[in-house]
Design a protein around this motif. Structure first.
Motif, PDB file in Angstrom:
ATOM      1  N   VAL A  24       0.838  -1.205   0.000  1.00  0.00           N
ATOM      2  CA  VAL A  24       0.000   0.000   0.000  1.00  0.00           C
ATOM      3  C   VAL A  24       0.868   1.249   0.000  1.00  0.00           C
ATOM      4  CG1 VAL A  24      -1.718   1.301   1.307  1.00  0.00           C
ATOM      5  CG2 VAL A  24      -1.923  -1.189   1.114  1.00  0.00           C
ATOM      6  N   GLU A  25       1.918   1.255   0.821  1.00  0.00           N
ATOM      7  CA  GLU A  25       2.813   2.408   0.855  1.00  0.00           C
ATOM      8  C   GLU A  25       3.531   2.593  -0.482  1.00  0.00           C
ATOM      9  OE1 GLU A  25       3.176   4.684   3.147  1.00  0.00           O
ATOM     10  OE2 GLU A  25       1.619   3.722   4.377  1.00  0.00           O
ATOM     11  N   LEU A  26       3.847   1.487  -1.127  1.00  0.00           N
ATOM     12  CA  LEU A  26       4.529   1.558  -2.421  1.00  0.00           C
ATOM     13  C   LEU A  26       3.661   2.239  -3.469  1.00  0.00           C
ATOM     14  CD1 LEU A  26       6.729   0.769  -4.493  1.00  0.00           C
ATOM     15  CD2 LEU A  26       5.608  -1.465  -4.687  1.00  0.00           C
ATOM     16  N   VAL A  27       2.420   1.819  -3.593  1.00  0.00           N
ATOM     17  CA  VAL A  27       1.559   2.401  -4.629  1.00  0.00           C
ATOM     18  C   VAL A  27       1.206   3.851  -4.298  1.00  0.00           C
ATOM     19  CG1 VAL A  27       0.651   0.156  -5.313  1.00  0.00           C
ATOM     20  CG2 VAL A  27      -0.529   1.465  -3.536  1.00  0.00           C
ATOM     21  N   LYS A  28       1.153   4.195  -3.017  1.00  0.00           N
ATOM     22  CA  LYS A  28       0.883   5.584  -2.652  1.00  0.00           C
ATOM     23  C   LYS A  28       2.019   6.502  -3.095  1.00  0.00           C
ATOM     24  CE  LYS A  28      -2.161   4.994   1.371  1.00  0.00           C
ATOM     25  NZ  LYS A  28      -2.300   5.192   2.843  1.00  0.00           N
ATOM     26  N   ARG A  29       3.267   6.015  -3.007  1.00  0.00           N
ATOM     27  CA  ARG A  29       4.410   6.838  -3.426  1.00  0.00           C
ATOM     28  C   ARG A  29       4.418   7.083  -4.926  1.00  0.00           C
ATOM     29  NH1 ARG A  29       7.400   3.436   0.102  1.00  0.00           N
ATOM     30  NH2 ARG A  29       8.339   2.393  -1.708  1.00  0.00           N
ATOM     31  N   HIS A  30       3.710   6.271  -5.671  1.00  0.00           N
ATOM     32  CA  HIS A  30       3.679   6.409  -7.130  1.00  0.00           C
ATOM     33  C   HIS A  30       2.315   6.911  -7.615  1.00  0.00           C
ATOM     34  CE1 HIS A  30       7.186   3.780  -6.577  1.00  0.00           C
ATOM     35  NE2 HIS A  30       7.596   4.233  -7.752  1.00  0.00           N
ATOM     36  N   ILE A  39       1.358 -10.933  -7.962  1.00  0.00           N
ATOM     37  CA  ILE A  39       1.345  -9.482  -7.783  1.00  0.00           C
ATOM     38  C   ILE A  39       0.608  -8.871  -8.975  1.00  0.00           C
ATOM     39  CG2 ILE A  39       2.754  -7.418  -7.588  1.00  0.00           C
ATOM     40  CD1 ILE A  39       2.854  -9.199  -5.148  1.00  0.00           C
ATOM     41  N   PRO A  40      -0.477  -8.139  -8.752  1.00  0.00           N
ATOM     42  CA  PRO A  40      -1.304  -7.658  -9.870  1.00  0.00           C
ATOM     43  C   PRO A  40      -0.673  -6.476 -10.595  1.00  0.00           C
ATOM     44  CG  PRO A  40      -2.192  -6.870  -7.802  1.00  0.00           C
ATOM     45  CD  PRO A  40      -1.042  -7.772  -7.443  1.00  0.00           C
ATOM     46  N   CYS A  41      -1.307  -6.100 -11.709  1.00  0.00           N
ATOM     47  CA  CYS A  41      -0.831  -4.975 -12.515  1.00  0.00           C
ATOM     48  C   CYS A  41      -0.905  -3.664 -11.747  1.00  0.00           C
ATOM     49  CB  CYS A  41      -1.659  -4.861 -13.797  1.00  0.00           C
ATOM     50  SG  CYS A  41      -1.443  -6.234 -14.949  1.00  0.00           S
ATOM     51  N   SER A  42      -1.829  -3.552 -10.814  1.00  0.00           N
ATOM     52  CA  SER A  42      -1.980  -2.305 -10.060  1.00  0.00           C
ATOM     53  C   SER A  42      -0.737  -1.980  -9.246  1.00  0.00           C
ATOM     54  CB  SER A  42      -3.197  -2.407  -9.137  1.00  0.00           C
ATOM     55  OG  SER A  42      -3.091  -3.547  -8.296  1.00  0.00           O
ATOM     56  N   VAL A  43       0.072  -2.976  -8.918  1.00  0.00           N
ATOM     57  CA  VAL A  43       1.326  -2.736  -8.201  1.00  0.00           C
ATOM     58  C   VAL A  43       2.451  -2.408  -9.184  1.00  0.00           C
ATOM     59  CG1 VAL A  43       3.025  -3.750  -6.630  1.00  0.00           C
ATOM     60  CG2 VAL A  43       0.600  -4.256  -6.336  1.00  0.00           C
ATOM     61  N   LEU A  44       2.415  -3.011 -10.357  1.00  0.00           N
ATOM     62  CA  LEU A  44       3.469  -2.793 -11.348  1.00  0.00           C
ATOM     63  C   LEU A  44       3.359  -1.422 -12.007  1.00  0.00           C
ATOM     64  CD1 LEU A  44       3.484  -6.323 -13.037  1.00  0.00           C
ATOM     65  CD2 LEU A  44       4.974  -5.469 -11.225  1.00  0.00           C
ATOM     66  N   HIS A  45       2.142  -0.930 -12.208  1.00  0.00           N
ATOM     67  CA  HIS A  45       1.957   0.434 -12.740  1.00  0.00           C
ATOM     68  C   HIS A  45       0.816   1.103 -11.974  1.00  0.00           C
ATOM     69  CE1 HIS A  45      -1.418  -1.261 -15.104  1.00  0.00           C
ATOM     70  NE2 HIS A  45      -0.571  -2.206 -15.478  1.00  0.00           N
ATOM     71  N   PRO A  46       1.086   1.549 -10.746  1.00  0.00           N
ATOM     72  CA  PRO A  46       0.028   2.105  -9.892  1.00  0.00           C
ATOM     73  C   PRO A  46      -0.549   3.421 -10.394  1.00  0.00           C
ATOM     74  CG  PRO A  46       2.178   2.384  -8.867  1.00  0.00           C
ATOM     75  CD  PRO A  46       2.393   1.525 -10.062  1.00  0.00           C
ATOM     76  N   SER A  47       0.148   4.119 -11.271  1.00  0.00           N
ATOM     77  CA  SER A  47      -0.341   5.427 -11.721  1.00  0.00           C
ATOM     78  C   SER A  47      -1.469   5.311 -12.734  1.00  0.00           C
ATOM     79  CB  SER A  47       0.810   6.233 -12.333  1.00  0.00           C
ATOM     80  OG  SER A  47       1.857   6.390 -11.396  1.00  0.00           O
TER      81      SER A  47
END
Length: 552
Positions: free
Chosen positions: A337-343, A363-371
């Motif tokens: 969660v902290e990772l995707v928030k930083r991006h 690990i889903p796509c939402s983590v690989l490209h959270p933006s």
């Protein structure tokens, strides 16, 4: 006046005899009973084939003309044979020239048409490019020493200037992005250790190569590839001037270039050839590199790994968590969660990531490209960013050598040269953009299949497969003459990665100063080819040696 026989009676004209044969009779029985009649079964096309034994120039044919004519006249069939259609010429295969070799053995000095064209192209290039090389007569050992010193001065100066100019252009890109000052960039480019070591290395190599090569020529009284091989091996110790990382990089590159020369030497001699071998080699090398990028990043050289992370734009932490799940280890959901928030994650991404468990299947796509919520929009954006960032780099690599090494040709035809170089720059940038786009597309596609329940197979080797398919497809965008260069650029990285992985498993052992040994061995082969058969080397290598080191 009539003809009479021995009894004085007029000669009776004998009726012509014809051969009749029932359908059940065989050619074998006919041949056994009357060999002279067997020739009547020959077709017209057979009669046109010239027998090397019975040609007019053959002694056997000159001694038996009547027997040959009588045999043919007595075997005249009742009807003239129908003319057979002329044989269709067969298309020559890739190795059709082997059938022309006597006894199937390659004649000494044989070269394929491709080899002849390569030699002619290399000769024409040398004729069209005039470079002032510092030289001296090598009739005495004092002259050899003077020639080597002059060559070292020129080679060291040219290589130092070329390296400093490349460093300056790359530094200017940082200045344009506000990440440095011009004064410091200029100082590092021209007074830094990098350019000085580079120039000293080439100067020392040039001195040793010219001194040993021409000294052996004077001592042995002959100029052959043996002189080049010995001189190249001895000159290879000049690599000790460079840092360890540079020594490894030089050894890897030159070893692959030497292997390319050996392959081309065999191909030009008609020994072997592999169609699209450069694309296949690039695909296999990309498979190893992309596998290491996803699963073993520590096996990739740090600078190259940094380039891959910057180009692919996938967070390094996301790759680390993906590796953990592939190997069966749990992940910390709070860290995700902290990772995707930083991006700058979207609300949809935050919701999806917060629902994950520490033992999530993948690990889903939402983590690989959270933006970006959309995989397609993310891939298009990355394609655009790759083009925007890599075009200046390729422009520097293409235009700086053009200005430094080929100024005369540029001034002779500036419009054509500049337009061609600009097009090649864009094409190379497009190749890298397609590579990133296709690789990311497979990444996301695999996760969509997993999400929809169409597959539950998630193995580390799939990232190797992604690299092979991506490399094989994207390399076709690049011009054909550049494919081998790209393959030989990636191959050393892949070989180093594979070596480190095998070393971790204790499957191979380390050798002290192996990079110096490999570099000397590679330069022995390369300079041997350059001495007598330079067309088997890569045009890039040949031109680089010619412009910096010159001839003997």
């Amino acid at each position: 006046m009539s003809h009479h026989d021995q009894n004085g009676s007029p000669e009776q004209k004998q009726p012509r005899q014809y051969l009749t044969m029932s359908p059940s009779s065989s050619y074998a029985s006919l041949h056994d009973e009357s060999p002279s009649l067997a020739s009547s079964t020959y077709s017209a096309s057979d009669a046109e084939v010239e027998d090397p034994i019975m040609t007019k120039s053959s002694p056997l044919a000159q001694t038996t003309p009547s027997s040959t004519s009588s045999s043919s006249s007595s075997s005249t069939p009742s009807s003239s044979p129908s003319p057979s259609p002329s044989p269709t010429p067969k298309k020559k295969g890739r190795f059709s020239h082997k059938h022309e070799w006597p006894n199937g053995k390659r004649p000494r000095g044989f070269r394929t048409e491709e080899g002849k064209e390569a030699a002619e192209k290399s000769k024409n290039y040398k004729t069209g490019v005039s470079i002032p090389h510092l030289s001296a007569p090598c009739n005495t050992y004092e002259g050899v020493l003077k020639h080597a010193i002059l060559g070292a001065i020129r080679s060291g100066g040219v290589s130092y200037g070329l390296k400093a100019m490349v460093n300056l252009c790359l530094g200017l890109l940082k200045v344009m992005k506000g990440r440095g000052k011009f004064s410091q960039i200029f100082k590092d480019a021209f007074l830094g250790v990098d350019a000085i070591r580079f120039g000293a290395f080439f100067g020392a190599f040039s001195f040793l190569w010219k001194f040993v090569n021409n000294g052996l020529k004077l001592f042995r009284g002959k100029d052959d590839r043996i002189n080049g091989a010995i001189a190249g091996a001895i000159a290879g110790i000049a690599i000790l001037i460079e840092s360890h990382e540079r020594r490894v990089a030089f050894a890897q590159q030159m070893l692959t270039r030497a292997g390319q020369g050996v392959y081309n030497a065999g191909k030009f001699r008609g020994v072997f050839r592999l169609r699209h071998g450069d694309a296949l080699l690039f695909a296999l090398a990309c498979g190893q590199v992309t596998y290491a990028y996803a699963m073993q990043p520590e096996s990739i050289p740090p600078e190259y790994l940094k380039f891959m992370l910057t180009t692919a734009r996938v967070p390094a932490e996301a790759l680390a968590m993906n590796r953990a799940r592939v190997r069966g280890f749990p992940v910390d959901v709070n860290q995700l969660v902290e990772l995707v928030k930083r991006h700058r994650a979207s609300p949809k991404t935050l919701e999806e990531v917060s629902k994950l468990t520490e033992y999530a299947n993948i690990i889903p796509c939402s983590v690989l490209h959270p933006s970006y919520d959309s995989c397609s929009m993310n891939n298009i954006e990355r394609f655009y960013q790759v083009l925007k960032n890599i075009i200046p780099v390729y422009a520097t690599l293409n235009f700086v050598p053009l200005v430094v090494l080929r100024m005369k040709r540029l001034l002779a035809d500036p419009v054509n040269i500049l337009s061609k170089t600009s097009f090649n720059t864009f094409r190379s940038s497009l190749f890298l953009g397609v590579f990133v786009l296709f690789y990311q597309f497979q990444f996301c596609g695999h996760r969509k299949l997993f999400k929809n329940g169409w597959t539950n197979h998630h193995t580390k080797y799939i990232y190797w497969l992604f690299g092979v398919t991506t490399g094989g497809a994207s390399i076709m965008v690049e011009q054909e003459s550049r494919r081998a260069e790209l393959a030989l650029y990636v191959l050393p990285k892949a070989a180093e990665s594979l070596y480190k992985i095998l070393y971790q498993k204790n499957w191979v052992k380390g050798v002290k100063h192996w990079e110096v040994i490999m570099f000397s061995f590679a330069m022995s082969l390369i300079m041997s080819f350059y001495q007598q058969e330079e067309q088997v080397l890569s045009p890039f290598v040949t031109k680089l040696i010619y412009h910096i080191l010159g001839k003997n």
